[in-house]
Every structure is written in structure tokens, then in C-alpha cells.
Enzyme design. Sequence first.
Site, PDB file in Angstrom:
ATOM      1  N   ASP A 108       0.867  -1.184   0.000  1.00  0.00           N
ATOM      2  CA  ASP A 108       0.000   0.000   0.000  1.00  0.00           C
ATOM      3  C   ASP A 108       0.901   1.230   0.000  1.00  0.00           C
ATOM      4  OD1 ASP A 108      -2.096   1.964   0.607  1.00  0.00           O
ATOM      5  OD2 ASP A 108      -3.299   0.226   1.159  1.00  0.00           O
ATOM      6  N   GLU A 257       4.539  24.314 -11.687  1.00  0.00           N
ATOM      7  CA  GLU A 257       3.189  23.730 -11.736  1.00  0.00           C
ATOM      8  C   GLU A 257       2.900  23.154 -13.126  1.00  0.00           C
ATOM      9  OE1 GLU A 257       0.821  23.117  -9.633  1.00  0.00           O
ATOM     10  OE2 GLU A 257      -0.912  22.825 -10.945  1.00  0.00           O
ATOM     11  N   THR A 330      13.323  18.433 -23.440  1.00  0.00           N
ATOM     12  CA  THR A 330      11.998  18.050 -23.932  1.00  0.00           C
ATOM     13  C   THR A 330      12.132  17.358 -25.287  1.00  0.00           C
ATOM     14  OG1 THR A 330      11.216  20.055 -22.856  1.00  0.00           O
ATOM     15  CG2 THR A 330       9.638  18.874 -24.197  1.00  0.00           C
TER      16      THR A 330
END
Lengths: 533, 40, 378
Positions: A108, A257, A330
Site C-alpha cells: 500500500d 506547476e 523536452t
Amino acid sequence: MSEAVIHDDHNDHHDHKPTGIGRWLFSTNHKDIGTMYLVFALIMFFIGGAMAMVIRAELFQPGLQFVDPQFFNSMTTVHALVMIFGAVMPAGVGLANWMIPMMIGAPDMAMPRMNNMSFWILPFAFTLLLSTFFMQGGAPAGGWTMYPPLVLQLGDGFPFLIFAVHFLGISSIMGAINIIATVFNMRAPGMTFMRLPLFVWTWIITAFLLIAAMPVLAGAVTMLLTDKFFGTAFFDAAGGGDPVLFQHVFWFFGHPEVYILVLPSFGIISQIIPTFARKPLFGYASMVYATASIAFLSFFVWAHHMFTVGMPLAGELFFMYATMAIAVPTGVKVFNWTATMWKGSMTFETPMLFSIGVLFMFTLGGFSGLMMGITPVDFQYHDTYFIVAHFHYVLVPGIVFGIVGGVYYWLPKWTGHMYDETLGKWHFWTSTISVNILFFPMHFIGLAGMPRRIPDYSTQFTDWNMIISIGGFAFGLSQLILVWVVIKCIRGGEKATDEVWEGAHGLEFTLSSPPPFHSFTTPPEVTDATAHS
Amino acid sequence: MRDDDKTSAEKELAAKNMRLVIVLGLVAVGFYVGIILTYM
Amino acid sequence: MSVDKLKQTVLGLIAVSLFLVSGAVLAEFPLNLTEGVTPTSHKVYELHMTILYIVTVIGIAVFSVMAWSIFHHRKSKGAVAAQFHHSTTAEIIWTIIPILILVGMAIPATKTLVFMEKTSDAEMTLKVTGYQWKWKYDYLDEGISFFSALAEEDNSARQRDSGIDPATIDNYLKNVDNPIVLPVDTKIRILTTAADVIHSWWVPALGWKRDAIPGFINDNWTYIEEPGIYRGKCTELCGKDHGFMPIVVHAVSKEEYAVWVEEQKAIQLAAADGANREWSKDELLEKGKSIYSANCASCHQANGNGVEGLFPALNGSAIVNGPAKDMINLILNGKNLMPAFKEQLNDTDIAAVITHERNSWDNTAKDIVQPADVKAAR
């Protein structure tokens, strides 16, 4: 190096599932909590989507037909907050909850009770946020970026907005800490860091980004709160403060973010593409390093969101070069995915289709991102629909498609049934066609001079806006197919094998479908041969 | 599960998890307080 | 194929393409950035096109490789998966090449940026101040100063369910009551700032936009090469009517500009004179009506009923029907969301709008307020 704990002796007494509403309210089980996160994200996706439909209906033709400008601004503001904090982030955490323990061979999550709390904060936070629609002064309408002084003009809803953001931050930080603790301490014997599946890797890096970025957002909105109610002047020029300071602090959170949102999607397609290409992921190590360098660089590029505030030349140059530098790692990732498909033996089930969608359309969003990283031309692009086109390309076909691909990929594992492949393909093709009708023309109207966040526009933009709105409605409707597929799959269907997919690798595919309530009660041995796909 | 059900290895893991959580939690709180104090 | 048939086919094709072209003219599909009319905008446009071409070429290359792989390396075509999983050479190549391309982009970008930031040697200065929701322009050297808001006609059409088709208005939402007039072939320094919240001043043809931030002044410049009318918008969300505060620049020859400056100076003198005389009720009511629709109606509404929960009604309001002095103070100094109008409106404007409000709708205070009363309250 850590190892999970063997506890066969009292296995039996915690394999019974609690029943009724208590199973969900008090759940400490990573799968149940993961399910709740995903269901919550889906509901928020439709709430945020409904707001987008209002926006597109109003913009269908020039003139104001349906809503007032103030309400329109609330729609754009709350649409963004709901989609970012309510749909995409919880969906990512939901997938992490479900999959990380199964992928690293743990029973878990490390902190099951904290896990429960971090989920249940979310519905409360969004109740706070959405209740502002019924308050004096209405819902937040100053943009999701909450720039002062405008945001301080909000009425009674203001403290609700601030506290909702605080709660969302606390929830994400607890989720992030839990994921880090799980991966650091709960891995099965032999599951070294460089054997972790890429989805786990991207999530650890995301979790560190969350811990570094969310407190900054919380700090920024706290300063807004004290400016409004306690007479401070952090952002008030009249009191010796600086409104631009908020933008610096906000985007110091805001740019990481962006990667918090996108990295889990990168992780998902790094699982899916090797499976359906039947070929190992190309450049595993460089993928890990590229992800880490993207995350690191993300802390040094924030001001490219605010080139037009008037920075010194040196600052503008620094942030331009740093932003351009992000294109390198990227690019490495995109080339690695392409090389993974190269000379593979590909099949195109729905998860693979969505991953290929990410590959093409995220790259497209990356190109426009590179263009707006160039400071002098960004002076023209800034705050136009060109920007709206860019971030929706990376967020919708880049991130949402990745998450949806992940759902299709693991749905048979979760439910024990295969989903309806025909419907899945319908979902992919309708979404892909409509999403391009929706977002591609935004590049054109942006370049031609249509600013963002306006409820009404000059008539030269009418034709494109109609097309965009039609794409928008079609995209919204297409998502109902997903709901249909998921419900149908939960209720039954062809039995899924443990491996689910012919080319699937990884610990999660050694468990039964559906997996036992506690994932690995006996930790598996991981060797080089069984490690990452 | 009650505490006395746990094996010593489980207790050790739980303590290790708790330590990590506390450290990371303090880091987060530190950033929060730090950013506000910086601009006070 | 006979010659006749060929002729027919060619004519048919021409007819079809003409039809398509005319269709494209009827419908408007703007596609690209404007080239603009300043040295800056030309450089920016060139840079934009260069980078667009570079990413297009890269895109075609990358997408072609992906597409090739998708079509050829599929299981249904009997492809057998290779098992390679890394190649240091390939990885070095696709790290180095992008870096070189990026450096190639950074060089012209840096040059353009350095050029744009050179604000020295300006021949005149225009100060732009953003207000919710209009612009104030100060010609610092000439002493001319005025507000510029959305034109009356556009403002009526943009009201919800106005019944006016925006297509009937030329340049809908890009017309103002008082356009800025600027001379061509002159290096003009443009300062941007704001009075309440952050705005952003953007005329695409000039090649840049810059935020207008309360408490700070941003420095920019432009040099317009061709006379003409150039239109722009506020591009930073600034509240309810962010979409309705356009910018119109009339670029004229230096001679015409000099004439315009003299006219403006005369108008401003006349306005200052107006404040020193007694005004008749009819004069005040007429002026008040237009001041109201330009400054007050966006919140308090044309019918004076306000918006429930957001903007109080003026119709039947205790303040509007109370002592005129309180009303003057409120308008001069503002309250909560209501801005202070003392910088924005002169004594005559305020006297006129108060007279208008006190005599409109169901309001009972039918008195008049003179500019002198406002002057006394300042």
C-alpha cells in the site's frame, strides 16, 4: 536501499474489504483512494467543461447573448482553477495512488491515513470555491492567476478563494510527501531506483516539484489575504509594495506547476508506448535525466510568463535563454519516444492511440511554446489567443490525453474486464478531430490580434470563433463516450488476463486482474530481466 | 491493525516513513514561512 | 481528350476556384501577425516568420519519422520488434543539433530585443494611464490631456441583448470617442502606467505591448513610418469591461499633428473657462447624459437600476435623492469598488452628471449642481 516487509502471518485479517459508505469515507486503501481521486477528477472535468461550454457559447458570435462580462470572467477564472486543481492534478494523484504501490511491489502507500485525508480535503476545498458563485460580489473573476490589485476587488468570495487555494495546496503537498515516502521506503527487494518504471520516476520528480512549489503559492495568496484584511502592503504600490512582486512569486510556483501537470502524463506514455511497440523504452536513463533537468530548469524560467511587465534587458535575456534551454531535454524525450516506436511491432489499441496523440500534439504545443519563449516576439503574442492555443494544446491533447490513455491502459487491470475497444477508438477519434478544430484556429485569431479573456470580440474574428465553438461542443460531447466506456467496463465485459496486453511488462501485470485488495503482501523479487518495460 | 500486531520490521518501517514525512513536511512549511518572511 | 473537352475542364476549374476564392473573401479568416508600421514591428514580424519556418521544418521532419514508423512498423504488416534500447551516438546527435538551432534563434532574438529596449533620444513623450475601463493620454510636452473610452455606438451594441448587430458597426469594439493623434517619422517615447489595476497597452501595428502597472512607469518607444489609423486593445485582464477599452491611434504628418495640437489646446482652454460660469439646466442635462453613459452606465446601467449584489441602483437611491454635497464627495473620492473620479472628470463634467442623475428616472431631487459647487468641494 529499502525493502517492503513480509507479514504473511497476519495476512488474513486485513484482506477483508470494509463495506458501505465507510469503505470510502474512512478508506486507507490505495486503490479505493485512487478510485475516489479519479472519480472526483472526472466530475470536476465535467464541471470545468460545462464552464468552458458557457465560454464557447458566449463567444460563438460577437455581441453579448448569454452572460454578463463579470460572469464571463468568473467562468474563465473558475474553469481554469477547476481544471488545473480539480481535474488534472487529482487525476494524476489518483493514477499514482493506484499504480505506484503495484509498480514498485508494495502492499500500500506509506501513509494510508494521510492519504485518506489528502483526498477528503479536496471536496471541501472545491465546496468553498464553488460556493462563491452564490455570494455577494460573485465568484472569482480576476483570472486564475489572481493578480493584485484586481483580485482584491472581489467581494465576499475573496477569503473563500484564498482558503480554497490553501486547502488544495495542503492536499497536494500531503499527497506528494506520501508518494515520496512510498517510493523511497516501500520498494520491493531488487527494485533499485534505476529499475523503477518511468511513471514512478516522473511522479517522484513531480512530488518534489509539488513540495517546492505549492508552499510558494500558499505564501503568495497569504500575502494577498493580509493585504486585503490586515493592512499590509506587499503588493500595493501606494503602501511601498509592488504588484509585480506577486507575479514573480506566483509564476515561481506557476512554471513548476506546468511540469507538475505534464510529467505524470510523460510517465504514462512512457509505459504505454513500449507495451504496444513490443519493444523496450529507448534511452531509459536519458529519459530519467531529461525529466530531472526539465524539473530543475523549471525553477529558472518563471518570468517568461510576464515578459511584458517591463523587466531590465538582462532579465529578459536570461529568461529567454533559460526558456529556450528547456527545449533540449523536452526534445530528447520526444526523440526517445519516437525511437521506441521505430522498428517496433506496433498495434493501435486505444491507450496507444492516445499516446501517439500526445506525441504529436504535445510536440505541436511545444513548438508554439518555443516561439513565445523568444522575448521580442512574445511582446506580440502575450495575452492573446495564441497563448490560449499553446497552453490548451499542451494541457488537453498533451496532458488530458495522457491521463485518458493511462485510464484505458490500466482499466482492465483495475476492473478485471476489457473495455469496449470500438467505443474507445470512437472516443479517441472524435476527441482528436474535435480538439484540433477547437484549438488550432486559436493560433490564427491570436496572431491576428484577438486578446484572451474577453467576452466579446471584433467582427473580423467571427468565423473562426464559430468554428472553434463547434469544435468545443463536439469535444465536450465526445467525453461522454469515456464515461460510457468506464461504466460499461466496470459492469462487465471480456475477462482480462493478468498481463492484460500482449507486450505488457512491469510488476502491476504480475498481479491478478482485478488485483487483490492489498497489492503485494509478499514482496516480489525484482531482477534486471523483470525490471522496467 | 493495532500496534502490538506489528512485527519489529513493520515498526521500523513505520518509524522510517514517519521520519521522512516529518522532514518533507518541515521543508514545505519552511518554504511557506520563508517566502512570506523574505518579503516582510 | 479533345481540345474542346480540355477547354471545358479548364474553364470549369477556373469557375470553381473563383467560387472558392469569393467564398473565402465573404468569410473572414485572418491568419497571421501584422507586419506593422514601425521598424520594431518589421523586425518582430521577420523574427516571428523565421522561427515559424524553423519549427515548421523541424515539425515536418519529426512528424514524418513518427508517421513512417506508425505506417511501416506495425504488427499487422508483420513487423518484428527490434530489441535495441539505447544508442549513445543518436542521443548525443539529438542533443547537439537542437542546441545549435536554438543558438541560431537566440542571436537574432537578442539583437531585436536590444534594439527594442533603446528608449533614449525620443522627440516627444506620450504618457498612457490605464483606468477601469478607459485610457488617459497625457502629451507631456504639449500639455494636452484627455480620456479615451469605447465609442458610444459600440458601447450600445455590446450591451447584452442590445438588438444591434455588431456586423453593422465598422471596426466593432475598436472605436473610441477620443483617438490619440501621433506624428509619423518621429521617435515617440510612450510611458505606461495605471491608476487602479494592471492594464496592458497594445497596438499590434506598433509591434509590442506593455503592461500599465499602478505605481510604476514603463518606458517604451515607437517610430511610426506610415500615416494611418491603427487600432489596439487592453490585453491584461482588468475587470468587468476589460474587453471594452480599445485604443485608436491616428498617425498623421508632422504638419497635421501641429494643427491638431493647437486645436486641442484651444478645446482645453474652453473647458477650463466653462467651469467658471453658470450653466443652465438644459446644458447640464445634455452634457450629463453623455458623461453618464461613458463613465457610469457600465456599472449602474443605463436605466439606473444597477446590478443586484454588485452595483447599487441610482434610481431611487437615498444618496442621489439626498444632499448634493454628499453626492459630490462620493463621486470625487470614490467608495469601495467605485473609483475616485476627481482625476478623471472636471468640475463641469461632475456637475453635469450629478444634475443628470438627480433629474432622471424616478428620482425626486430635481435640483441642479453648478461646476462652482464641485470646485468648492475639491
